[in-house]
Design a protein around this motif. Structure first.
Motif, PDB file in Angstrom:
ATOM      1  N   LEU A 201       1.760  -0.097  -5.125  1.00  0.00           N
ATOM      2  CA  LEU A 201       2.795   0.447  -4.272  1.00  0.00           C
ATOM      3  C   LEU A 201       2.162   1.446  -3.314  1.00  0.00           C
ATOM      4  O   LEU A 201       1.403   2.322  -3.738  1.00  0.00           O
ATOM      5  CB  LEU A 201       3.877   1.126  -5.114  1.00  0.00           C
ATOM      6  CG  LEU A 201       5.080   1.674  -4.356  1.00  0.00           C
ATOM      7  CD1 LEU A 201       5.818   0.544  -3.638  1.00  0.00           C
ATOM      8  CD2 LEU A 201       6.011   2.396  -5.309  1.00  0.00           C
ATOM      9  N   SER A 202       2.465   1.322  -2.023  1.00  0.00           N
ATOM     10  CA  SER A 202       1.847   2.199  -1.031  1.00  0.00           C
ATOM     11  C   SER A 202       2.736   2.303   0.200  1.00  0.00           C
ATOM     12  O   SER A 202       3.688   1.547   0.367  1.00  0.00           O
ATOM     13  CB  SER A 202       0.458   1.684  -0.659  1.00  0.00           C
ATOM     14  OG  SER A 202       0.516   0.329  -0.293  1.00  0.00           O
ATOM     15  N   LEU A 203       2.412   3.252   1.060  1.00  0.00           N
ATOM     16  CA  LEU A 203       3.104   3.459   2.332  1.00  0.00           C
ATOM     17  C   LEU A 203       2.184   3.040   3.465  1.00  0.00           C
ATOM     18  O   LEU A 203       0.962   3.169   3.346  1.00  0.00           O
ATOM     19  CB  LEU A 203       3.445   4.943   2.519  1.00  0.00           C
ATOM     20  CG  LEU A 203       4.284   5.608   1.440  1.00  0.00           C
ATOM     21  CD1 LEU A 203       4.327   7.124   1.664  1.00  0.00           C
ATOM     22  CD2 LEU A 203       5.685   5.039   1.445  1.00  0.00           C
ATOM     23  N   THR A 204       2.757   2.570   4.550  1.00  0.00           N
ATOM     24  CA  THR A 204       1.957   2.277   5.739  1.00  0.00           C
ATOM     25  C   THR A 204       2.488   3.105   6.902  1.00  0.00           C
ATOM     26  O   THR A 204       3.697   3.174   7.132  1.00  0.00           O
ATOM     27  CB  THR A 204       1.971   0.769   6.086  1.00  0.00           C
ATOM     28  OG1 THR A 204       3.312   0.296   6.114  1.00  0.00           O
ATOM     29  CG2 THR A 204       1.174  -0.035   5.073  1.00  0.00           C
ATOM     30  N   TYR A 205       1.563   3.736   7.599  1.00  0.00           N
ATOM     31  CA  TYR A 205       1.889   4.612   8.726  1.00  0.00           C
ATOM     32  C   TYR A 205       1.059   4.237   9.939  1.00  0.00           C
ATOM     33  O   TYR A 205      -0.066   3.752   9.806  1.00  0.00           O
ATOM     34  CB  TYR A 205       1.591   6.078   8.375  1.00  0.00           C
ATOM     35  CG  TYR A 205       2.751   6.767   7.718  1.00  0.00           C
ATOM     36  CD1 TYR A 205       3.671   7.482   8.473  1.00  0.00           C
ATOM     37  CD2 TYR A 205       2.943   6.691   6.355  1.00  0.00           C
ATOM     38  CE1 TYR A 205       4.745   8.110   7.872  1.00  0.00           C
ATOM     39  CE2 TYR A 205       4.016   7.315   5.744  1.00  0.00           C
ATOM     40  CZ  TYR A 205       4.920   8.022   6.513  1.00  0.00           C
ATOM     41  OH  TYR A 205       5.982   8.636   5.920  1.00  0.00           O
ATOM     42  N   GLU A 206       1.638   4.491  11.124  1.00  0.00           N
ATOM     43  CA  GLU A 206       0.905   4.373  12.382  1.00  0.00           C
ATOM     44  C   GLU A 206       0.647   5.765  12.928  1.00  0.00           C
ATOM     45  O   GLU A 206       1.540   6.610  12.908  1.00  0.00           O
ATOM     46  CB  GLU A 206       1.727   3.616  13.430  1.00  0.00           C
ATOM     47  CG  GLU A 206       1.667   2.148  13.324  1.00  0.00           C
ATOM     48  CD  GLU A 206       2.379   1.460  14.477  1.00  0.00           C
ATOM     49  OE1 GLU A 206       2.271   0.234  14.536  1.00  0.00           O
ATOM     50  OE2 GLU A 206       3.039   2.120  15.298  1.00  0.00           O
ATOM     51  N   ALA A 207      -0.556   5.970  13.407  1.00  0.00           N
ATOM     52  CA  ALA A 207      -0.904   7.202  14.120  1.00  0.00           C
ATOM     53  C   ALA A 207      -1.122   6.804  15.573  1.00  0.00           C
ATOM     54  O   ALA A 207      -1.953   5.954  15.870  1.00  0.00           O
ATOM     55  CB  ALA A 207      -2.165   7.828  13.542  1.00  0.00           C
ATOM     56  N   ARG A 208      -0.325   7.359  16.470  1.00  0.00           N
ATOM     57  CA  ARG A 208      -0.471   7.064  17.892  1.00  0.00           C
ATOM     58  C   ARG A 208      -0.272   8.338  18.660  1.00  0.00           C
ATOM     59  O   ARG A 208       0.302   9.254  18.129  1.00  0.00           O
ATOM     60  CB  ARG A 208       0.469   5.976  18.357  1.00  0.00           C
ATOM     61  CG  ARG A 208       1.923   6.433  18.532  1.00  0.00           C
ATOM     62  CD  ARG A 208       2.837   5.506  19.210  1.00  0.00           C
ATOM     63  NE  ARG A 208       2.903   4.209  18.585  1.00  0.00           N
ATOM     64  CZ  ARG A 208       3.354   3.118  19.195  1.00  0.00           C
ATOM     65  NH1 ARG A 208       3.779   3.189  20.414  1.00  0.00           N
ATOM     66  NH2 ARG A 208       3.390   1.973  18.586  1.00  0.00           N
TER      67      ARG A 208
ATOM     68  N   GLY B 155       6.909  10.112  -2.625  1.00  0.00           N
ATOM     69  CA  GLY B 155       8.032  10.863  -2.054  1.00  0.00           C
ATOM     70  C   GLY B 155       7.560  12.103  -1.321  1.00  0.00           C
ATOM     71  O   GLY B 155       8.055  12.434  -0.242  1.00  0.00           O
ATOM     72  N   ARG B 156       6.581  12.805  -1.895  1.00  0.00           N
ATOM     73  CA  ARG B 156       6.051  14.008  -1.244  1.00  0.00           C
ATOM     74  C   ARG B 156       5.293  13.654   0.029  1.00  0.00           C
ATOM     75  O   ARG B 156       5.402  14.345   1.041  1.00  0.00           O
ATOM     76  CB  ARG B 156       5.153  14.785  -2.223  1.00  0.00           C
ATOM     77  CG  ARG B 156       4.610  16.056  -1.635  1.00  0.00           C
ATOM     78  CD  ARG B 156       5.715  17.059  -1.304  1.00  0.00           C
ATOM     79  NE  ARG B 156       5.152  18.223  -0.648  1.00  0.00           N
ATOM     80  CZ  ARG B 156       5.567  18.704   0.518  1.00  0.00           C
ATOM     81  NH1 ARG B 156       6.587  18.156   1.139  1.00  0.00           N
ATOM     82  NH2 ARG B 156       4.975  19.741   1.048  1.00  0.00           N
ATOM     83  N   VAL B 157       4.530  12.546   0.020  1.00  0.00           N
ATOM     84  CA  VAL B 157       3.817  12.118   1.230  1.00  0.00           C
ATOM     85  C   VAL B 157       4.831  11.771   2.331  1.00  0.00           C
ATOM     86  O   VAL B 157       4.628  12.126   3.499  1.00  0.00           O
ATOM     87  CB  VAL B 157       2.877  10.928   0.942  1.00  0.00           C
ATOM     88  CG1 VAL B 157       2.334  10.334   2.232  1.00  0.00           C
ATOM     89  CG2 VAL B 157       1.723  11.371   0.032  1.00  0.00           C
TER      90      VAL B 157
END
Length: 194
Positions: free
Chosen positions: A160-167, A107-109
């Motif tokens: 359990l994890s989050l996936t993010y894109e950096a562009r 949640g903090r991330v």
């Protein structure tokens, strides 16, 4: 100008931003972030941590076919390929040993990346520090099946994890060509009138 080390520089920037953002979690000690490759087991320790795993690098299709960059070089011009625009896909995973703490960390991330959706200026680390670059972060969920494949490929149990894109991360080209400037323009087929 971003060079070949730009991928590692983005990873270091994310690590720094997440570690700083997690410092507000209570009770101490606050979790820290580290960049990992997940091929080696994550070292268990008494303190919680967040791993940042770069699992895919792709070219940003929306930035293809940009024109060559023109730079003066004395009386001539240098032509340089435009930077290659990259999409970096990251998996962010908490490791606390407790499901409740893991979910609080996630949640903090989410808050950190939402509040800092565009990283620029003093947030940039390593070779990106002091540049005019900007990194846009977007939550990019993948299917459970694709997520399970990532974990299976590194032979780790699913977490359990989050996936993010950096562009858009720009990788400068080293392909520079010289060109001569046009000195005169002659019209063909035009006759001088008397």
């Amino acid at each position: 100008m971003p060079d070949f080390d730009v991928v590692a520089d983005v990873s270091e920037t994310l690590r720094s931003v997440v570690t700083a953002g997690l410092s507000t979690l209570m009770p101490p000690p606050a979790p820290t972030a580290e960049v990992v490759d997940l091929l080696r087991p994550v070292q268990s320790s008494s303190s919680a941590k967040v791993t940042i795993f770069l699992y895919e690098i792709a070219e940003d299709p929306s930035a293809r076919n940009r024109p060559y960059l023109r730079r003066p070089a004395g009386a001539d011009v240098e032509l340089q390929r435009p930077p290659m625009a990259l999409l970096l896909r990251y998996m962010v995973t908490p490791w606390s040993g407790d499901w409740s703490t893991d979910q609080k960390i996630l949640g903090r991330v989410l808050q950190i990346f939402y509040d800092n959706a565009i990283l620029s200026g003093p947030q940039l680390q390593a070779g990106l520090a002091g540049t005019s670059e900007a990194i846009k972060l977007t939550l990019a969920p993948i299917t459970l099946e694709d997520r399970a494949r990532v974990w299976y490929s590194v032979q780790q149990p699913y977490r359990l994890s989050l996936t993010y894109e950096a562009r858009v991360v720009n990788l400068d080209s080293v392909d520079i060509q010289g060109a001569r400037r046009a000195r005169e323009v002659a019209a063909q087929g035009a006759e001088a009138s008397a």
